[in-house]
Design an enzyme around this catalytic site. Structure first.
Site, mmCIF file in Angstrom:
data_model
loop_
_atom_site.group_PDB
_atom_site.id
_atom_site.type_symbol
_atom_site.label_atom_id
_atom_site.label_comp_id
_atom_site.label_asym_id
_atom_site.label_seq_id
_atom_site.Cartn_x
_atom_site.Cartn_y
_atom_site.Cartn_z
ATOM 1 N N LYS A 90 -19.899 22.302 13.361
ATOM 2 C CA LYS A 90 -18.007 22.913 12.152
ATOM 3 C C LYS A 90 -17.742 23.337 12.126
ATOM 4 C CE LYS A 90 -17.949 18.369 9.972
ATOM 5 N NZ LYS A 90 -18.907 17.749 10.058
ATOM 6 N N GLU A 112 -10.178 20.648 2.860
ATOM 7 C CA GLU A 112 -10.532 19.905 2.419
ATOM 8 C C GLU A 112 -11.808 19.485 2.857
ATOM 9 O OE1 GLU A 112 -8.990 19.751 4.981
ATOM 10 O OE2 GLU A 112 -10.141 17.875 6.461
ATOM 11 N N SER A 378 -25.696 16.118 15.949
ATOM 12 C CA SER A 378 -24.606 17.084 15.194
ATOM 13 C C SER A 378 -24.957 18.198 14.191
ATOM 14 C CB SER A 378 -23.256 16.042 15.123
ATOM 15 O OG SER A 378 -24.169 15.517 14.603
HETATM 16 C C1 PLP Z 1 -19.296 16.476 9.692
HETATM 17 C C2 PLP Z 1 -20.438 15.234 10.898
HETATM 18 C C3 PLP Z 1 -20.359 14.597 11.756
HETATM 19 C C4 PLP Z 1 -19.021 13.767 11.405
HETATM 20 O O1 PLP Z 1 -17.995 14.620 12.143
HETATM 21 P P1 PLP Z 1 -17.170 14.538 13.214
HETATM 22 O O2 PLP Z 1 -15.894 14.930 13.196
HETATM 23 O O3 PLP Z 1 -17.051 13.105 13.449
HETATM 24 O O4 PLP Z 1 -18.200 15.119 13.889
HETATM 25 C C5 PLP Z 1 -21.012 14.214 12.081
HETATM 26 N N1 PLP Z 1 -21.997 14.817 12.108
HETATM 27 C C6 PLP Z 1 -22.444 15.686 11.221
HETATM 28 C C7 PLP Z 1 -23.993 17.189 11.539
HETATM 29 C C8 PLP Z 1 -20.937 16.483 10.730
HETATM 30 O O5 PLP Z 1 -21.678 17.230 9.209
#
Ligand code: PLP
Length: 392
Positions: A90, A112, A378
C-alpha cells in the site's frame, strides 16, 4: 495495442468512468487534468523513485521458494511486498499520491480505511511530508483494529469515526467523500485501491506498477526470461494485483489469476467473491461488478480477512475477468488459514491473511512442472497474529 489499459474517457471496456455528484466534479476534474503531466515530470519521477528506494526499501526481492516449489512440483517465486516499510504494497501508492498532492498545492490529506492498513500507509507519508492527515474509519472497525488506530495516532493522524450505517469501510468512504466536497481547495483524497472515479483506478495502478516493472528484470536474472507463465494475486479492490499484472496485461502468454475471498463459501451468504456474486452497477464513483440486491442496495460482504472484505472490485479487474483475460478463483477463510500456516512452516514467511488467499489458489489452478509462477506476497502477517493464534 493496449486492450487492458484505461481509455481516454476513463473506461476499461464497459467498466470504469467517473460517476460523481456535481459537488465533487471540480475536484475529480482537476485530478484528471493534471495527474499524467505531474507523474511524467522528471522531478516527480526522481523524488518518487528515491523514496521508493531509500524509504520503502525497493526493489522488493523476488524469491524462489524452494520448499513450496518442491511441494507443488513446479517453480514458485514470491514477490516480497511484505518487506516494504509498513509491511505491504500500500505504501507504493500513498507515496505517489502525496507527492502528487504536494504538486497540486494541497496541504491537507484525507483517506478512508477499513482494516487500517491504508490508514497507516497514509498517516506514514503525511508524517514524512509534514501534512495534516485525517483518516475516516468505521466506528466498529476502530474497535476491531485497535493496533492500527494507535499506529495512525502515533504518527500524528486524526482518526474520525464514521457512525452511520454499518459503521464499516463503506460508511468511512461516504464520510471521506463528504469531507472532500466541503474542502475542495486545500484537500487531496488518497484512495487506497484501484477503485473510485477515474482517474483513481489508473493512477493507483500506475503507482503500483513498480511491482511488475521489477518482476521483469528480476525474472530475467533468475530464469533468463522476463515473462512468467502465471501470476497469482489476491484481489480486494485490486491494487496489488493491478501492480503485479500491469506490465504483463497485453502479453497473453502470461496467465493472470485473481484470487477473491469466498468467506464461509460462495453460496453461504457470507462471502466477498464479487466476480461470482456481483452484477453490474455503480459503487464509489465507477461502473463495475458489485454485490447488490435486486433493487441495487449494496450487500454487506464478509471475509475473515479485512483487506478483502469489499463489496466491489476495481473496474480494471471487472474488465480482465469479464473478457476472460484473468481467471478468478475464490478461496474460503478456512482454505486461506491453512495456506497461511503452510507457507509459514514451509518458507519461514508469515503472510498477511489477504495474501494467504493467493497461496491457497495453488490448490485450485492447473499448472505444469516447468511453469514459472509468481505469487505476489502483498503483505506480512504480523497484523493477523491474533486471528492466527485462535487456530493454532
Ligand atoms: C489491503 C490489502 C490487500 C487488498 O487490497 P488490494 O487493493 O486488492 O491489493 C491485499 N493484501 C494486503 C496485505 C493488504 O494490506
Amino acid at each position: 495495442m493496449q486492450e487492458y489499459k484505461v481509455d481516454r474517457r476513463g473506461y476499461y471496456g464497459e467498466f470504469g468512468g467517473a460517476y460523481v455528484p456535481e459537488m465533487l466534479y471540480p475536484n475529480v476534474e482537476e485530478l484528471r487534468n493534471r495527474y499524467l503531466d505531474i507523474m511524467h515530470e522528471t522531478s516527480f519521477q526522481k523524488e518518487f523513485q528515491d523514496l521508493l528506494k531509500d524509504y520503502v526499501g525497493r526493489p522488493s526481492p523476488l524469491y524462489l521458494a524452494k520448499r513450496l516449489s518442491k511441494h507443488y512440483n513446479t517453480n514458485i517465486f514470491l514477490k516480497r511486498e511484505d518487506l516494504n516499510h509498513t509491511g505491504a504494497h500500500k505504501i507504493n501508492n500513498t507515496i505517489g499520491q502525496i507527492l502528487l498532492a504536494k504538486r497540486l498545492g494541497k496541504t491537507r490529506i484525507i483517506a478512508e480505511t477499513g482494516a487500517g492498513q491504508h490508514g497507516v500507509a497514509t498517516a506514514t507519508v503525511c508524517a514524512l511530508m509534514g501534512m495534516e492527515c485525517i483518516v475516516y474509519m468505521g466506528a466498529i472497525d476502530i474497535e476491531r483494529q485497535a493496533p492500527n488506530v494507535s499506529r495512525m495516532k502515533m504518527m500524528g493522524a486524526t482518526v474520525r469515526p464514521a457512525m452511520s450505517g454499518s459503521q464499516t469501510l463503506k460508511d468511512a468512504t461516504n464520510e471521506a467523500i463528504r469531507d472532500w466536497i466541503n474542502n475542495p481547495v486545500d484537500t487531496h483524497y488518497i484512495i487506497g485501491s484501484v477503485v473510485g472515479p477515474h482517474p483513481y483506478p489508473d493512477m493507483v495502478a500506475r503507482f503500483q506498477s513498480v511491482i511488475s516493472e521489477e518482476m521483469k528484470w528480476q525474472l530475467k536474472e533468475h530464469t533468463g526470461n522476463e515473462n512468467p507463465d502465471i501470476i497469482i494475486a489476491c484481489v480486494g479492490g485490486g491494487s496489488n494485483a493491478a501492480g503485479a499484472y500491469y506490465h504483463y496485461m497485453d502479453d497473453k502468454d502470461v496467465r493472470l489469476v485473481a484470487v477473491e475471498a469466498a468467506g464461509l463459501g460462495v453460496d453461504s451468504g457470507e462471502s466477498a467473491a464479487t466476480s461470482v456474486l456481483g452484477s453490474r452497477g455503480i459503487i464509489h464513483g465507477s461502473r463495475t461488478l458489485l454485490m447488490q440486491t435486486k433493487d441495487g442496495q449494496i450487500i454487506e460482504p464478509y471475509s475473515l480477512s479485512a483487506g478483502l472484505d469489499y463489496p466491489g472490485i476495481g473496474p480494471l479487474h471487472a474488465h480482465l475477468i469479464e473478457t476472460g483475460r484473468a481467471e478468478a478463483v475464490s478461496i474460503t477463510d478456512k482454505e486461506a488459514l491453512d495456506a497461511a500456516f503452510f507457507c509459514s512452516r514451509q518458507e519461514g514467511i508469515i503472510p498477511a491473511l489477504e495474501t494467504a488467499h493467493a497461496f491457497a489458489a495453488m490448490d485450485k489452478i492447473k499448472y505444469k512442472k516447468d511453469d514459472i509462477i509468481v505469487i505476489n506476497l502483498s503483505g506480512r502477517g504480523d497484523k493477523d497474529l491474533a486471528t492466527f493464534v485462535k487456530h493454532l
